[in-house]
Motif scaffolding. Structure first.
Motif, PDB file in Angstrom:
ATOM      1  N   ILE A  24       0.861  -1.178   0.000  1.00  0.00           N
ATOM      2  CA  ILE A  24       0.000   0.000   0.000  1.00  0.00           C
ATOM      3  C   ILE A  24       0.894   1.223   0.000  1.00  0.00           C
ATOM      4  CG2 ILE A  24      -1.778   1.283   1.244  1.00  0.00           C
ATOM      5  CD1 ILE A  24      -2.520  -1.421   2.608  1.00  0.00           C
ATOM      6  N   VAL A  25       0.726   2.092  -1.010  1.00  0.00           N
ATOM      7  CA  VAL A  25       1.548   3.303  -1.118  1.00  0.00           C
ATOM      8  C   VAL A  25       0.640   4.519  -1.014  1.00  0.00           C
ATOM      9  CG1 VAL A  25       3.294   4.514  -2.470  1.00  0.00           C
ATOM     10  CG2 VAL A  25       3.077   2.017  -2.663  1.00  0.00           C
ATOM     11  N   ASP A  26       0.762   5.234   0.095  1.00  0.00           N
ATOM     12  CA  ASP A  26      -0.087   6.406   0.362  1.00  0.00           C
ATOM     13  C   ASP A  26       0.615   7.242   1.421  1.00  0.00           C
ATOM     14  OD1 ASP A  26      -2.194   8.174   1.367  1.00  0.00           O
ATOM     15  OD2 ASP A  26      -3.616   6.845   0.361  1.00  0.00           O
ATOM     16  N   ASP A  27       0.597   8.565   1.282  1.00  0.00           N
ATOM     17  CA  ASP A  27       1.298   9.398   2.248  1.00  0.00           C
ATOM     18  C   ASP A  27       0.488   9.683   3.513  1.00  0.00           C
ATOM     19  OD1 ASP A  27      -0.547  11.013   1.026  1.00  0.00           O
ATOM     20  OD2 ASP A  27       0.789  12.726   0.723  1.00  0.00           O
ATOM     21  N   GLU A  28      -0.745   9.183   3.584  1.00  0.00           N
ATOM     22  CA  GLU A  28      -1.573   9.371   4.772  1.00  0.00           C
ATOM     23  C   GLU A  28      -1.700   8.047   5.520  1.00  0.00           C
ATOM     24  OE1 GLU A  28      -5.275  11.333   4.070  1.00  0.00           O
ATOM     25  OE2 GLU A  28      -4.412  12.714   2.589  1.00  0.00           O
ATOM     26  N   HIS A  30      -3.523   7.095   7.980  1.00  0.00           N
ATOM     27  CA  HIS A  30      -4.886   6.614   8.236  1.00  0.00           C
ATOM     28  C   HIS A  30      -5.402   5.824   7.037  1.00  0.00           C
ATOM     29  CE1 HIS A  30      -9.075   6.425   9.463  1.00  0.00           C
ATOM     30  NE2 HIS A  30      -9.407   6.959   8.310  1.00  0.00           N
ATOM     31  N   ASN A  31      -5.173   6.346   5.833  1.00  0.00           N
ATOM     32  CA  ASN A  31      -5.619   5.640   4.630  1.00  0.00           C
ATOM     33  C   ASN A  31      -4.942   4.283   4.504  1.00  0.00           C
ATOM     34  OD1 ASN A  31      -7.228   7.804   3.949  1.00  0.00           O
ATOM     35  ND2 ASN A  31      -5.751   8.694   2.526  1.00  0.00           N
ATOM     36  N   ARG A  32      -3.643   4.250   4.783  1.00  0.00           N
ATOM     37  CA  ARG A  32      -2.906   2.989   4.682  1.00  0.00           C
ATOM     38  C   ARG A  32      -3.438   1.970   5.680  1.00  0.00           C
ATOM     39  NH1 ARG A  32       1.549   6.425   5.085  1.00  0.00           N
ATOM     40  NH2 ARG A  32       2.271   5.366   6.972  1.00  0.00           N
ATOM     41  N   ASN A  33      -3.668   2.413   6.914  1.00  0.00           N
ATOM     42  CA  ASN A  33      -4.120   1.488   7.956  1.00  0.00           C
ATOM     43  C   ASN A  33      -5.516   0.938   7.669  1.00  0.00           C
ATOM     44  OD1 ASN A  33      -1.727   1.742   9.350  1.00  0.00           O
ATOM     45  ND2 ASN A  33      -2.501   3.307  10.757  1.00  0.00           N
ATOM     46  N   VAL A  34      -6.409   1.801   7.157  1.00  0.00           N
ATOM     47  CA  VAL A  34      -7.765   1.348   6.835  1.00  0.00           C
ATOM     48  C   VAL A  34      -7.722   0.314   5.710  1.00  0.00           C
ATOM     49  CG1 VAL A  34      -9.982   2.041   5.847  1.00  0.00           C
ATOM     50  CG2 VAL A  34      -8.958   3.400   7.682  1.00  0.00           C
ATOM     51  N   LEU A  35      -6.920   0.587   4.682  1.00  0.00           N
ATOM     52  CA  LEU A  35      -6.800  -0.362   3.581  1.00  0.00           C
ATOM     53  C   LEU A  35      -6.217  -1.689   4.053  1.00  0.00           C
ATOM     54  CD1 LEU A  35      -5.551   1.734   0.521  1.00  0.00           C
ATOM     55  CD2 LEU A  35      -7.640   0.384   0.666  1.00  0.00           C
ATOM     56  N   GLU A  36      -5.197  -1.619   4.897  1.00  0.00           N
ATOM     57  CA  GLU A  36      -4.596  -2.861   5.394  1.00  0.00           C
ATOM     58  C   GLU A  36      -5.601  -3.662   6.210  1.00  0.00           C
ATOM     59  OE1 GLU A  36      -0.890  -4.566   8.091  1.00  0.00           O
ATOM     60  OE2 GLU A  36      -0.770  -2.555   7.205  1.00  0.00           O
ATOM     61  N   GLN A  37      -6.385  -2.984   7.035  1.00  0.00           N
ATOM     62  CA  GLN A  37      -7.390  -3.672   7.837  1.00  0.00           C
ATOM     63  C   GLN A  37      -8.428  -4.363   6.945  1.00  0.00           C
ATOM     64  OE1 GLN A  37      -9.274  -1.132  10.685  1.00  0.00           O
ATOM     65  NE2 GLN A  37     -10.384  -2.790  11.683  1.00  0.00           N
ATOM     66  N   MET A  38      -8.865  -3.663   5.892  1.00  0.00           N
ATOM     67  CA  MET A  38      -9.813  -4.260   4.949  1.00  0.00           C
ATOM     68  C   MET A  38      -9.218  -5.499   4.287  1.00  0.00           C
ATOM     69  SD  MET A  38     -11.430  -1.032   2.870  1.00  0.00           S
ATOM     70  CE  MET A  38     -12.588   0.123   3.603  1.00  0.00           C
ATOM     71  N   TYR A  50       2.583  -4.710   3.129  1.00  0.00           N
ATOM     72  CA  TYR A  50       3.565  -3.704   3.506  1.00  0.00           C
ATOM     73  C   TYR A  50       3.023  -2.320   3.190  1.00  0.00           C
ATOM     74  CZ  TYR A  50       6.577  -7.794   3.713  1.00  0.00           C
ATOM     75  OH  TYR A  50       7.104  -9.024   4.012  1.00  0.00           O
ATOM     76  N   GLN A  51       3.578  -1.315   3.847  1.00  0.00           N
ATOM     77  CA  GLN A  51       3.144   0.060   3.657  1.00  0.00           C
ATOM     78  C   GLN A  51       4.335   0.949   3.330  1.00  0.00           C
ATOM     79  OE1 GLN A  51       0.854   1.802   6.810  1.00  0.00           O
ATOM     80  NE2 GLN A  51      -0.486   0.015   7.080  1.00  0.00           N
ATOM     81  N   ALA A  52       4.072   1.961   2.471  1.00  0.00           N
ATOM     82  CA  ALA A  52       5.085   2.962   2.149  1.00  0.00           C
ATOM     83  C   ALA A  52       4.401   4.311   2.018  1.00  0.00           C
ATOM     84  CB  ALA A  52       5.808   2.604   0.858  1.00  0.00           C
ATOM     85  N   ASP A  53       5.103   5.377   2.417  1.00  0.00           N
ATOM     86  CA  ASP A  53       4.514   6.713   2.316  1.00  0.00           C
ATOM     87  C   ASP A  53       5.263   7.628   1.353  1.00  0.00           C
ATOM     88  OD1 ASP A  53       6.798   7.181   3.776  1.00  0.00           O
ATOM     89  OD2 ASP A  53       5.793   8.162   5.461  1.00  0.00           O
TER      90      ASP A  53
END
Length: 269
Positions: A24-28, A30-38, A50-53
């Motif tokens: 998930i690539v997003d600079d916010e 909150h958006n990354r965490n919500v997507l990961e939870q989904m 994995y997440q990147a900002d």
């Protein structure tokens, strides 16, 4: 947090064992965490997330973990998702773009048959996008990258659409020049596209989809079943609504409710 899922959702994601990696690539955050939870709740086929900002961090994670699906925000604090793809070069993962409610961006994605999700992301749409990505992974087409490259140039260079459109078919997709489309005809939930060389293509999208998509490209809805390219009109024959002759020799019906608007298009010509 609980998310409602349609009972019609495919069982593909539930029946496959966890084996895919996603980024998930997003600079916010909150958006990354919500997507990961989904993803963790509804897509067990994805075993690692994995997440990147930033573009730099995303590039490092892609090189290290080789994700098969990348959920990519378009605008990221002065950077864009296209900056990442240009840095990566050739890639072997599926891209799902994430964008805000930007009419231009949405039309651009549709014009190039590239997958996207709107913010705030709805779980059913996320599931559908992941399912499509998984299907593509088993039979990836080289045209997909061409579509993304064309989209990247379009988004970076101007607010004008390119002269080509990607047509979704039951077998994949086909790239056509817009000026070669004479008219489109509804066929249940499909659309038959008639071309200047007298060939025709059947698309898996509805006529309403193409009416919206081509609204800025000199196309006109003459009837509930027809959408015509004004540049290919050769003559008009009077009637209750009338009939329009196209450059390929076909006659297209003009509904009486559309007659006044059609006449206005040619007023003074």
């Amino acid at each position: 947090m609980e998310y409602a899922v349609s009972p019609n959702s495919s069982l593909i994601l539930k029946n496959m064992p966890g084996q895919l990696t996603a980024l998930i690539v997003d600079d916010e955050i909150h958006n990354r965490n919500v997507l990961e939870q989904m993803l963790r709740k509804h897509t067990p086929v994805i075993s690692s997330i994995y997440q990147a900002d930033t573009v730099k961090q995303a590039t490092q994670l892609i090189n290290e973990y080789q994700p098969k699906i990348v959920l990519l925000d378009i605008q990221m604090n002065g950077e864009t998702g296209f900056d990442l793809l240009q840095q990566i070069g050739d890639f072997n993962f599926e891209v799902i773009f994430i964008t805000a409610h930007d009419n231009y961006a949405i039309k651009a994605f549709r014009f190039n048959a590239v997958d996207y999700l709107l913010k705030p992301v709805v779980v059913n749409e996320l599931i559908e996008a992941i399912e499509k990505a998984i299907k593509k992974l088993s039979g990836h087409s080289g045209n997909y990258r061409d579509n993304i490259n064309r989209l990247s140039q379009q988004m970076h260079n101007s607010k004008e659409f390119t002269d080509s459109i990607t047509i979704a078919t039951t077998e994949g997709f086909l790239v056509l020049r817009v000026r070669d489309i004479v008219y489109c005809q509804a066929s249940n939930n499909y659309t038959i596209i008639y071309l200047a060389d007298h060939k025709k293509v059947t698309s898996s999208q509805t006529l309403g989809f193409y009416e919206e998509l081509l609204s800025d490209s000199n196309f006109f809805r003459t009837h509930r079943s027809y959408l015509i390219n004004i540049a290919h009109v050769t003559s008009y024959k009077k009637g209750e609504g009338g009939y329009i002759t196209m450059t390929n020799g076909d006659e297209v019906e003009l509904g009486r409710n559309h007659k006044t608007d059609f006449m206005h298009l040619f007023k003074g010509q």
